[in-house]
Design a protein around this motif. Structure first.
Motif, PDB file in Angstrom:
ATOM      1  N   ILE A  48       0.829  -1.203   0.000  1.00 50.83           N
ATOM      2  CA  ILE A  48       0.000   0.000   0.000  1.00 50.83           C
ATOM      3  C   ILE A  48       0.863   1.252   0.000  1.00 50.83           C
ATOM      4  N   LYS A  77      -7.500  -6.293   0.629  1.00 53.59           N
ATOM      5  CA  LYS A  77      -6.489  -5.586   1.407  1.00 53.59           C
ATOM      6  C   LYS A  77      -6.195  -6.352   2.677  1.00 53.59           C
ATOM      7  N   VAL A  82      -2.191  -5.028  -0.936  1.00 57.27           N
ATOM      8  CA  VAL A  82      -3.439  -5.030  -1.688  1.00 57.27           C
ATOM      9  C   VAL A  82      -3.266  -5.939  -2.891  1.00 57.27           C
TER      10      VAL A  82
END
Length: 283
Positions: A48, A77, A82
């Motif tokens: 992320i 996530k 992710v």
């Protein structure tokens, strides 16, 4: 036995730089979320924190974007990572569809406006191709527009002398639209002059979509419209989807872009379908 897929896996593309039509905050946000989705699709999974650097946004903003994409079922996530969801769901999403074949969709939408007359009541489905008709609808007023798309409702509401009938029901985040029995029940009590709609795939003289709920909603509009106009770009003729809405011959008019293959065009015309070929402007 090999499991059948709804679509062949699309070639992974680089980030698309075309903006979503318009320059509103919502349009820029949609464009960024689409780019994030495609970036994660290309990599399979990403940290992320890497997304903040790639897109030049804060960690708070990227988490807000990711939470929206996760709620739509597009991404997953977990622990700072992710990853992409299954391809078929991603391809169904309005986030993913927004800029696919943008030039072709613009040309098709422009050609479709010729079938709109002042005073009509028209159905507009949730497709991103039909969405591109909206700027031209002001010149066709007065009109009544009936839609299940929340995106389209927001775009149409500022138009003058255009009555908006929003179809309620069960809201589906992944497509930003309403579907289900309540929606089709409302449609069943209406009658429209023209339906403008799009589908995910055309093959064997049939039209298909990967979502059964979407097919049910579009079919309800189809059955209560006097004229049915299908807006579909040439890439839809090379795809497969699971659920059939019906025969292509039931459609009154098909509007395609000029990238359509000659044999596909001949097949439609031989079946008695009126076909309008929209020329695509080159950059």
């Amino acid at each position: 036995m090999t499991e059948a897929r709804q679509f062949p896996d699309p070639a992974v593309e680089r980030l698309m730089e075309e903006p979503v039509p318009g320059d509103s905050r919502q349009a820029r946000q949609l464009a960024r979320r689409k780019q994030i989705t495609e970036a994660v699709m290309a990599e399979g999974s990403m940290r992320i924190e890497d997304l903040t650097e790639r897109f030049g946004i804060s960690l708070m903003t990227v988490h807000r974007d990711l939470d929206e994409l996760v709620s739509r079922g597009l991404l997953r996530k977990s622990r700072g990572i992710v990853s992409a969801a299954p391809t078929s769901l991603i391809e169904s999403s309005d986030v993913y569809r927004a800029n696919r074949q943008a030039a072709e969709k613009a040309a098709i939408a422009q050609a479709a406006l010729a079938f709109v007359e002042p005073g009509q009541a028209i159905y507009c489905d949730d497709s991103t191709t039909v969405l591109q008709m909206v700027p031209g609808l002001q010149d066709k007023a007065p009109l009544t527009v009936i839609t299940n798309s929340l995106t389209l409702m927001n775009e149409i509401s500022p138009l003058r002398n255009v009555t908006l009938l929003g179809l309620g029901g069960e809201y589906h985040n992944w497509c930003n639209a309403f579907m289900g029995h309540m929606t089709t029940g409302e449609i069943g009590r209406l009658r429209a002059d023209v339906l403008f709609f799009s589908m995910a795939a055309v093959m064997d003289g049939m039209i298909f979509h990967q979502s059964p709920g979407m097919v049910e909603t579009k079919r309800a509009m189809f059955d209560t419209a006097e004229r049915r106009v299908l807006l579909v770009d040439h890439t839809k003729f090379d795809r497969r989807a699971l659920h059939s809405l019906g025969r292509l011959a039931e459609v009154d008019t098909v509007i395609v872009d000029d990238g359509i293959a000659a044999d596909q065009l001949d097949a439609m015309q031989s079946a008695g379908v009126e076909v309008v070929v929209a020329p695509v402007e080159t950059a």
